[in-house]
Design an enzyme around this catalytic site. Structure first.
Site, PDB file in Angstrom:
ATOM      1  CG  ASN A  21      -0.249  -0.047   2.504  1.00  0.00           C
ATOM      2  OD1 ASN A  21       0.456   0.892   2.848  1.00  0.00           O
ATOM      3  ND2 ASN A  21      -0.407  -1.143   3.244  1.00  0.00           N
ATOM      4  CG  ASP A  67      -7.138  -5.718   6.807  1.00  0.00           C
ATOM      5  OD1 ASP A  67      -6.605  -5.686   7.933  1.00  0.00           O
ATOM      6  OD2 ASP A  67      -7.819  -4.787   6.339  1.00  0.00           O
TER       7      ASP A  67
HETATM    8  O1  PMT Z   1       2.782   6.267   6.520  1.00  0.00           O
HETATM    9  P1  PMT Z   1       2.184   7.558   6.008  1.00  0.00           P
HETATM   10  O2  PMT Z   1       2.377   7.722   4.547  1.00  0.00           O
HETATM   11  O3  PMT Z   1       2.633   8.746   6.816  1.00  0.00           O
HETATM   12  O4  PMT Z   1       0.583   7.437   6.198  1.00  0.00           O
HETATM   13  C1  PMT Z   1       0.034   7.420   7.470  1.00  0.00           C
HETATM   14  C2  PMT Z   1      -1.166   6.469   7.538  1.00  0.00           C
HETATM   15  C3  PMT Z   1      -2.250   6.957   6.620  1.00  0.00           C
HETATM   16  C4  PMT Z   1      -0.749   5.052   7.123  1.00  0.00           C
HETATM   17  C5  PMT Z   1      -1.615   6.469   9.043  1.00  0.00           C
HETATM   18  O5  PMT Z   1      -1.989   7.763   9.403  1.00  0.00           O
HETATM   19  C6  PMT Z   1      -2.795   5.519   9.263  1.00  0.00           C
HETATM   20  O6  PMT Z   1      -3.960   5.874   9.104  1.00  0.00           O
HETATM   21  N1  PMT Z   1      -2.490   4.273   9.628  1.00  0.00           N
HETATM   22  C7  PMT Z   1      -3.464   3.176   9.787  1.00  0.00           C
HETATM   23  C8  PMT Z   1      -3.827   2.652   8.441  1.00  0.00           C
HETATM   24  C9  PMT Z   1      -4.742   1.455   8.498  1.00  0.00           C
HETATM   25  O7  PMT Z   1      -4.350   0.422   8.051  1.00  0.00           O
HETATM   26  O8  PMT Z   1      -5.850   1.620   9.139  1.00  0.00           O
HETATM   27  P2  PMT Z   1      -6.959   0.414   9.343  1.00  0.00           P
HETATM   28  O9  PMT Z   1      -8.210   1.133   9.637  1.00  0.00           O
HETATM   29  O10 PMT Z   1      -6.960  -0.545   8.208  1.00  0.00           O
HETATM   30  O11 PMT Z   1      -6.424  -0.338  10.620  1.00  0.00           O
HETATM   31  C10 PMT Z   1      -6.865  -0.013  11.919  1.00  0.00           C
HETATM   32  C11 PMT Z   1      -5.756  -0.201  12.917  1.00  0.00           C
HETATM   33  O12 PMT Z   1      -5.468  -1.605  13.051  1.00  0.00           O
HETATM   34  C12 PMT Z   1      -4.443   0.499  12.597  1.00  0.00           C
HETATM   35  O13 PMT Z   1      -3.900   0.958  13.830  1.00  0.00           O
HETATM   36  C13 PMT Z   1      -3.589  -0.615  12.030  1.00  0.00           C
HETATM   37  O14 PMT Z   1      -2.196  -0.389  12.291  1.00  0.00           O
HETATM   38  C14 PMT Z   1      -4.110  -1.829  12.801  1.00  0.00           C
HETATM   39  N2  PMT Z   1      -4.037  -3.131  12.104  1.00  0.00           N
HETATM   40  C15 PMT Z   1      -4.767  -3.353  10.976  1.00  0.00           C
HETATM   41  C16 PMT Z   1      -4.749  -4.595  10.379  1.00  0.00           C
HETATM   42  C17 PMT Z   1      -3.939  -5.612  10.961  1.00  0.00           C
HETATM   43  N3  PMT Z   1      -3.868  -6.823  10.405  1.00  0.00           N
HETATM   44  N4  PMT Z   1      -3.225  -5.366  12.071  1.00  0.00           N
HETATM   45  C18 PMT Z   1      -3.261  -4.133  12.642  1.00  0.00           C
HETATM   46  O15 PMT Z   1      -2.604  -3.896  13.650  1.00  0.00           O
END
Ligand code: PMT
Length: 412
Positions: A224, A294
């Site tokens: 990504n 994911d």
């Molecule tokens: O790296 P940059 O270019 O500065 O961009 C920053 C960012 C946009 C990546 C950052 O600000 C951000 O939003 N990060 C989380 C991105 C994300 O994957 O969000 P999510 O809604 O899919 O996941 C929710 C949370 O679960 C996040 O804290 C993620 O780290 C965590 N997660 C998700 C899936 C997984 N398998 N394990 C996780 O720990």
């Protein structure tokens, strides 16, 4: 160090003598403890020869308290391979043979386990629950790795190679040297009281950053657009506030020069999971800003996949472990857990649902509908939702300024 290698009854037990040999070569004094089933896959004479010590296998052969004297002798207990059975026994507090009794006597933070089993067994909720319990107590794990399994299938479940386990033992040995040095420093010099500029002095925080890459074949991956900028800014803001920071980052070109940011580079979600779950028990809190995939391809070809005529191609994906949700199950009283939510619609409702579902204290929502926010940019615009119902919104700011605001909010 004095190390006990515990061996349980899985096919990977045949690699245990090689692990013992590597540890002895590294200068450790090594003794072996095995279950009866382990001796179906390796032998007493082999283990006794490579370690140079009598094998501990029978609870009563040298009196009934040998597990206590061994526990007092050992700096570290490394169980390799660790079957689903031994993991379940320890998680349930069962001590019904020499090795399980020793494991219960040993302090969790002096124990490393290298799980090895069939991939479906590894994915079973009971095994994942048991592993989360052990990690929550401070037991460390190495692996399991991906690849061909003894049962003829392929997947996650192989015991990590002896070289990798020996490398982890070297990290523990280095940590112990660092601890002793710090203790000596503390006893030799009066330490200045923490100043108001270092409100997080004495705390250790974990940060995840960047993308993860999920391999398709030897040249391609699913990834990504995360650059790591947000996570690196968070790590530096925490370190500027006085914390020691463990930064676990996916692939990125960014560099860290901060002396209090300790970086671990990983590639895939499973590598990030392994590093984060090992580091979290020793931390005051964690902020997970990584964009973790994911899903990953169910299989990774070890060569470049070729194009076949004009046919399409179907990739089968399987789910990755959720690192944040796992840390939510491991969280102890007093530990803070902060997640991120990258949303495109129903932003606040989706973030609120993640806050509850993953047992977080705070969630930082950023929306791709806000110009200048999210992936790759030098700026971000966030809303920080607290479990206590609090809500803090930032305008569009540099990622460094946003990081400072997040750190102030979640550490107060
Ligand atoms: O790296 P940059 O270019 O500065 O961009 C920053 C960012 C946009 C990546 C950052 O600000 C951000 O939003 N990060 C989380 C991105 C994300 O994957 O969000 P999510 O809604 O899919 O996941 C929710 C949370 O679960 C996040 O804290 C993620 O780290 C965590 N997660 C998700 C899936 C997984 N398998 N394990 C996780 O720990």
């Amino acid at each position: 160090m004095n190390i006990i290698v515990g061996i349980t009854g899985g096919i990977a037990a045949y690699k245990a003598p090689e692990l013992v040999r590597l540890l002895v070569k590294d200068g450790h004094d090594v003794r072996c403890a095995a279950t009866e089933h382990a001796l179906q896959f390796t032998t007493r004479p082999t283990l006794e020869t490579v370690s140079g010590h009598r094998l501990y296998c029978d609870l009563f052969s040298s009196g009934s308290t040998e597990h206590i004297s061994l526990k007092d002798w050992a700096d570290l207990l490394v169980v390799a391979p660790a079957t689903a059975n031994i993991i379940g026994k320890v998680a349930s507090g069962i001590a019904d043979d020499a090795l399980s009794t020793l494991l219960l006597a040993m302090p969790p933070e002096r124990t490393i386990m290298a799980p090895a089993m069939n991939s479906q067994m590894w994915a079973h909720p009971a095994v994942q629950r048991n592993i989360a319990t052990l990690l929550g107590w401070g037991i460390r794990t190495v692996g399991p790795a991906d690849g061909p399994l003894a049962c003829g299938t392929s997947g996650t479940g192989r015991m990590s190679e002896p070289e990798e386990i020996a490398r982890q033992v070297r990290c523990v040995a280095t940590e112990q040297v660092r601890c002793v040095a710090t203790l000596l420093q503390h006893t030799q010099q009066p330490q200045p009281a923490p100043t108001t500029h270092a409100p997080l002095a004495g705390q250790q925080w974990l940060v995840t950053a960047g993308p993860t890459y999920e391999r398709i074949d030897s040249v391609r991956f699913i990834g990504n657009y995360s650059s790591g900028k947000m996570g690196f800014a968070l790590a530096e803001a925490l370190a500027d506030a006085g914390a020691e920071v463990e930064l676990v980052t996916g692939p990125t070109a960014l560099k860290t020069g901060h002396p209090h940011v300790h970086r671990t580079d990983v590639e895939s979600a499973r590598e990030m999971y392994s590093a984060a779950t090992q580091l979290f028990p020793a931390c005051t809190g964690a902020i997970l800003s990584a964009a973790v995939a994911d899903y990953r391809p169910s299989e990774c070809a070890d060569h470049k996949l070729k194009k076949h005529g004009s046919e399409g191609m179907t990739l089968t994906l399987v789910q990755n472990p959720d690192i944040l949700a796992t840390l939510g199950t491991m969280k102890r009283d007093g530990q803070r857990l902060v997640g991120f939510a990258l949303e495109t619609d129903n932003e606040l409702a989706n973030a609120e649902s993640k806050l509850q579902r993953k047992n977080l204290d705070y969630i930082v929502m950023n929306s791709l509908r806000d110009a200048g926010a999210g992936f790759g940019t030098d700026t971000n615009k966030v809303t920080i939702l607290g479990r206590d119902g609090s809500r803090n919104e930032s305008p569009l700011l540099s990622k460094q300024e946003v990081a400072r605001m997040i750190v102030e909010t979640v550490t107060q």
